[in-house]
Motif scaffolding. Structure first.
Motif, PDB file in Angstrom:
ATOM      1  N   VAL A   6      66.275  24.615  21.653  1.00 43.08           N
ATOM      2  CA  VAL A   6      66.597  25.661  22.636  1.00 43.08           C
ATOM      3  C   VAL A   6      65.821  26.944  22.357  1.00 43.08           C
ATOM      4  O   VAL A   6      65.521  27.267  21.215  1.00 43.08           O
ATOM      5  CB  VAL A   6      68.113  26.007  22.692  1.00 43.08           C
ATOM      6  CG1 VAL A   6      68.949  24.798  23.059  1.00 43.08           C
ATOM      7  CG2 VAL A   6      68.601  26.619  21.406  1.00 43.08           C
ATOM      8  N   ASP A   7      65.494  27.614  23.436  1.00 42.69           N
ATOM      9  CA  ASP A   7      64.962  28.974  23.372  1.00 42.69           C
ATOM     10  C   ASP A   7      66.003  29.844  24.058  1.00 42.69           C
ATOM     11  O   ASP A   7      66.568  29.437  25.073  1.00 42.69           O
ATOM     12  CB  ASP A   7      63.635  29.074  24.135  1.00 42.69           C
ATOM     13  CG  ASP A   7      62.548  28.190  23.540  1.00 42.69           C
ATOM     14  OD1 ASP A   7      62.450  28.134  22.301  1.00 42.69           O
ATOM     15  OD2 ASP A   7      61.817  27.545  24.304  1.00 42.69           O
ATOM     16  N   VAL A   8      66.257  31.011  23.494  1.00 38.59           N
ATOM     17  CA  VAL A   8      67.253  31.904  24.093  1.00 38.59           C
ATOM     18  C   VAL A   8      66.652  33.299  24.211  1.00 38.59           C
ATOM     19  O   VAL A   8      66.080  33.810  23.250  1.00 38.59           O
ATOM     20  CB  VAL A   8      68.529  31.996  23.221  1.00 38.59           C
ATOM     21  CG1 VAL A   8      69.570  32.899  23.896  1.00 38.59           C
ATOM     22  CG2 VAL A   8      69.119  30.623  22.957  1.00 38.59           C
ATOM     23  N   LEU A   9      66.760  33.867  25.390  1.00 34.60           N
ATOM     24  CA  LEU A   9      66.332  35.259  25.524  1.00 34.60           C
ATOM     25  C   LEU A   9      67.496  36.129  25.971  1.00 34.60           C
ATOM     26  O   LEU A   9      68.467  35.643  26.558  1.00 34.60           O
ATOM     27  CB  LEU A   9      65.128  35.406  26.462  1.00 34.60           C
ATOM     28  CG  LEU A   9      65.230  35.110  27.956  1.00 34.60           C
ATOM     29  CD1 LEU A   9      65.931  36.226  28.725  1.00 34.60           C
ATOM     30  CD2 LEU A   9      63.820  34.939  28.520  1.00 34.60           C
ATOM     31  N   GLU A  10      67.377  37.393  25.653  1.00 36.97           N
ATOM     32  CA  GLU A  10      68.388  38.354  26.054  1.00 36.97           C
ATOM     33  C   GLU A  10      67.731  39.369  26.976  1.00 36.97           C
ATOM     34  O   GLU A  10      66.633  39.851  26.687  1.00 36.97           O
ATOM     35  CB  GLU A  10      68.945  39.077  24.821  1.00 36.97           C
ATOM     36  CG  GLU A  10      70.020  40.088  25.168  1.00 36.97           C
ATOM     37  CD  GLU A  10      70.598  40.769  23.932  1.00 36.97           C
ATOM     38  OE1 GLU A  10      70.032  40.625  22.829  1.00 36.97           O
ATOM     39  OE2 GLU A  10      71.623  41.456  24.081  1.00 36.97           O
ATOM     40  N   ASN A  11      68.375  39.642  28.089  1.00 31.11           N
ATOM     41  CA  ASN A  11      67.891  40.709  28.957  1.00 31.11           C
ATOM     42  C   ASN A  11      69.070  41.615  29.307  1.00 31.11           C
ATOM     43  O   ASN A  11      70.169  41.447  28.781  1.00 31.11           O
ATOM     44  CB  ASN A  11      67.173  40.146  30.193  1.00 31.11           C
ATOM     45  CG  ASN A  11      68.070  39.258  31.026  1.00 31.11           C
ATOM     46  OD1 ASN A  11      69.289  39.398  31.006  1.00 31.11           O
ATOM     47  ND2 ASN A  11      67.474  38.334  31.752  1.00 31.11           N
ATOM     48  N   GLU A  34      57.284  32.383  29.654  1.00 27.39           N
ATOM     49  CA  GLU A  34      57.055  33.813  29.841  1.00 27.39           C
ATOM     50  C   GLU A  34      58.300  34.620  29.531  1.00 27.39           C
ATOM     51  O   GLU A  34      59.404  34.258  29.914  1.00 27.39           O
ATOM     52  CB  GLU A  34      56.600  34.082  31.272  1.00 27.39           C
ATOM     53  CG  GLU A  34      55.143  33.740  31.482  1.00 27.39           C
ATOM     54  CD  GLU A  34      54.853  33.296  32.892  1.00 27.39           C
ATOM     55  OE1 GLU A  34      55.536  33.774  33.807  1.00 27.39           O
ATOM     56  OE2 GLU A  34      53.952  32.454  33.058  1.00 27.39           O
ATOM     57  N   LEU A  35      58.072  35.692  28.841  1.00 28.44           N
ATOM     58  CA  LEU A  35      59.169  36.603  28.518  1.00 28.44           C
ATOM     59  C   LEU A  35      59.139  37.734  29.540  1.00 28.44           C
ATOM     60  O   LEU A  35      58.199  38.530  29.560  1.00 28.44           O
ATOM     61  CB  LEU A  35      58.992  37.139  27.099  1.00 28.44           C
ATOM     62  CG  LEU A  35      60.146  37.976  26.558  1.00 28.44           C
ATOM     63  CD1 LEU A  35      61.400  37.134  26.399  1.00 28.44           C
ATOM     64  CD2 LEU A  35      59.769  38.590  25.220  1.00 28.44           C
ATOM     65  N   PRO A  36      60.150  37.793  30.394  1.00 25.60           N
ATOM     66  CA  PRO A  36      60.135  38.847  31.405  1.00 25.60           C
ATOM     67  C   PRO A  36      60.200  40.231  30.745  1.00 25.60           C
ATOM     68  O   PRO A  36      60.707  40.359  29.629  1.00 25.60           O
ATOM     69  CB  PRO A  36      61.403  38.590  32.220  1.00 25.60           C
ATOM     70  CG  PRO A  36      61.865  37.226  31.832  1.00 25.60           C
ATOM     71  CD  PRO A  36      61.346  36.966  30.458  1.00 25.60           C
ATOM     72  N   ALA A  41      63.009  41.849  28.268  1.00 24.41           N
ATOM     73  CA  ALA A  41      63.798  40.821  27.583  1.00 24.41           C
ATOM     74  C   ALA A  41      63.268  40.615  26.163  1.00 24.41           C
ATOM     75  O   ALA A  41      62.114  40.941  25.876  1.00 24.41           O
ATOM     76  CB  ALA A  41      63.737  39.516  28.362  1.00 24.41           C
ATOM     77  N   VAL A  42      64.099  40.084  25.286  1.00 18.92           N
ATOM     78  CA  VAL A  42      63.658  39.760  23.927  1.00 18.92           C
ATOM     79  C   VAL A  42      64.098  38.340  23.590  1.00 18.92           C
ATOM     80  O   VAL A  42      65.122  37.868  24.075  1.00 18.92           O
ATOM     81  CB  VAL A  42      64.267  40.723  22.869  1.00 18.92           C
ATOM     82  CG1 VAL A  42      63.655  42.102  22.979  1.00 18.92           C
ATOM     83  CG2 VAL A  42      65.781  40.796  22.987  1.00 18.92           C
ATOM     84  N   TRP A  43      63.301  37.665  22.777  1.00 19.70           N
ATOM     85  CA  TRP A  43      63.694  36.326  22.318  1.00 19.70           C
ATOM     86  C   TRP A  43      64.726  36.454  21.211  1.00 19.70           C
ATOM     87  O   TRP A  43      64.531  37.204  20.265  1.00 19.70           O
ATOM     88  CB  TRP A  43      62.496  35.548  21.771  1.00 19.70           C
ATOM     89  CG  TRP A  43      61.534  35.088  22.817  1.00 19.70           C
ATOM     90  CD1 TRP A  43      60.235  35.466  22.960  1.00 19.70           C
ATOM     91  CD2 TRP A  43      61.784  34.149  23.868  1.00 19.70           C
ATOM     92  NE1 TRP A  43      59.666  34.836  24.037  1.00 19.70           N
ATOM     93  CE2 TRP A  43      60.592  34.019  24.608  1.00 19.70           C
ATOM     94  CE3 TRP A  43      62.901  33.396  24.261  1.00 19.70           C
ATOM     95  CZ2 TRP A  43      60.483  33.179  25.719  1.00 19.70           C
ATOM     96  CZ3 TRP A  43      62.792  32.563  25.369  1.00 19.70           C
ATOM     97  CH2 TRP A  43      61.597  32.461  26.081  1.00 19.70           C
ATOM     98  N   LEU A  44      65.789  35.691  21.307  1.00 18.51           N
ATOM     99  CA  LEU A  44      66.769  35.638  20.224  1.00 18.51           C
ATOM    100  C   LEU A  44      66.548  34.388  19.393  1.00 18.51           C
ATOM    101  O   LEU A  44      66.926  34.323  18.231  1.00 18.51           O
ATOM    102  CB  LEU A  44      68.192  35.597  20.807  1.00 18.51           C
ATOM    103  CG  LEU A  44      68.610  36.800  21.653  1.00 18.51           C
ATOM    104  CD1 LEU A  44      70.037  36.615  22.135  1.00 18.51           C
ATOM    105  CD2 LEU A  44      68.503  38.081  20.832  1.00 18.51           C
ATOM    106  N   ARG A  45      65.947  33.364  20.016  1.00 18.00           N
ATOM    107  CA  ARG A  45      65.766  32.095  19.341  1.00 18.00           C
ATOM    108  C   ARG A  45      64.603  31.365  19.987  1.00 18.00           C
ATOM    109  O   ARG A  45      64.500  31.315  21.203  1.00 18.00           O
ATOM    110  CB  ARG A  45      67.047  31.267  19.513  1.00 18.00           C
ATOM    111  CG  ARG A  45      67.146  30.037  18.658  1.00 18.00           C
ATOM    112  CD  ARG A  45      68.404  29.276  19.038  1.00 18.00           C
ATOM    113  NE  ARG A  45      69.571  29.757  18.326  1.00 18.00           N
ATOM    114  CZ  ARG A  45      70.138  29.110  17.306  1.00 18.00           C
ATOM    115  NH1 ARG A  45      69.634  27.968  16.892  1.00 18.00           N
ATOM    116  NH2 ARG A  45      71.201  29.582  16.719  1.00 18.00           N
ATOM    117  N   ARG A  46      63.687  30.842  19.170  1.00 21.51           N
ATOM    118  CA  ARG A  46      62.570  30.044  19.688  1.00 21.51           C
ATOM    119  C   ARG A  46      62.506  28.757  18.908  1.00 21.51           C
ATOM    120  O   ARG A  46      62.217  28.766  17.726  1.00 21.51           O
ATOM    121  CB  ARG A  46      61.250  30.801  19.504  1.00 21.51           C
ATOM    122  CG  ARG A  46      61.061  32.026  20.379  1.00 21.51           C
ATOM    123  CD  ARG A  46      61.018  31.701  21.849  1.00 21.51           C
ATOM    124  NE  ARG A  46      60.015  30.692  22.196  1.00 21.51           N
ATOM    125  CZ  ARG A  46      58.775  30.995  22.552  1.00 21.51           C
ATOM    126  NH1 ARG A  46      58.363  32.233  22.605  1.00 21.51           N
ATOM    127  NH2 ARG A  46      57.920  30.053  22.877  1.00 21.51           N
TER     128      ARG A  46
END
Lengths: 135, 126
Positions: B28-33, A76-78, A81-86
């Motif tokens: 890896v998965d990376v998110l930015e908040n 889940e993406l809060p 927030a945005v995904w930078l890498r998947r």
């Protein structure tokens, strides 16, 4: 920003992508999750790698000698927030495996820890090795 | 000069054992908040005790070991014991020293806050 560190890591990334392409055919979930099967005289053990999958999102059925694993990994993406890498594998998966040896379907024991599902079946009596005495 | 102290010998043994396992780069998965970055690394079979995260200057290194004790004689094998390993370079806006890590369900979750200077700020208009 947040980048892969060395050329070796980039090569490792590429190798992983190629492995994934080889194993799954670019994103096909057919061979996800990865499975190992091992046996002893009395048991057949199936292990599956399902990192990040919650117990309630995993469905395991066994019918006519075929084991079916279905589930999803809910990432889940809060809000905000945005995904930078998947890079993680597909969200939903289904894989079936036919156990070559007859087992007692009611005997299955399941354990789930550290992203690894372990299913242990007892071989049916007829499938166990027997010592045949020679007269 | 070349003698190993007891602790060094133990460390050397662990390193050698790690060296014999294939090293793989975890997905890896990376998110930015708003508060920073969150990194999720897939390390099935690794636990809190086998994962190490190190930050040295701007370099972040994650490593984890998965053994998968055998449940009998292998009939079909698609995975085996591995050392997961991957390195990243942290941007200046991130505070590596303030990072926190947890391992659950085979996922290493790493939370890396922004440095105080790079956090979004509301500027009052007067």
């Amino acid at each position: 920003m947040f980048e892969t560190y060395t050329i070796m890591d980039q090569l490792a990334d590429l190798a992983r992508e190629l492995d994934r392409a080889f194993v799954t055919g670019w994103g096909s979930p057919r061979t996800y999750p990865a499975l190992n099967v091992a046996e002893t005289a009395d048991t057949i053990e199936v292990r599956a790698l399902v990192p990040g999958v919650k117990k309630e999102d995993l469905e395991v059925t066994f019918e006519d000698g075929t084991l079916r694993l279905r589930g999803k990994r809910a990432l889940e993406l809060p809000a905000g927030a945005v995904w930078l890498r998947r890079e993680s594998a597909g969200a939903e998966f289904e894989r079936t495996v036919r156990l070559g040896t007859p087992v007692d379907g009611d005997s299955v024991k399941a354990a789930f820890a550290d992203g690894v599902l372990t299913l242990s079946f007892r071989k049916s009596e007829a499938a166990k090795p027997r010592l045949i005495s020679i007269n | 000069m070349f003698g190993l102290k007891k602790n060094d010998a133990a460390t050397a043994t662990v390193e050698r054992a790690n060296d014999t396992l294939p090293r793989v780069s975890p997905a890896v998965d990376v998110l930015e908040n708003e508060s920073g970055y969150v990194l999720y690394a897939e390390m099935p079979g690794a636990t809190k005790d086998t994962v190490t995260v190190t930050v040295e200057r701007d370099e972040l290194s994650i490593e984890g070991r998965a053994e998968f004790a055998a449940g009998g004689e292998a009939v079909h094998t698609e995975f085996g014991p591995v050392v997961y390993h991957r390195r990243f370079r942290l941007g200046r806006e991130l505070d590596g020293a303030g990072a926190s890590a947890a391992v659950e369900q085979g996922i290493l979750t790493l939370t890396i806050p922004r440095t105080a200077e790079s956090r979004p700020r509301r500027i009052d208009v007067t």
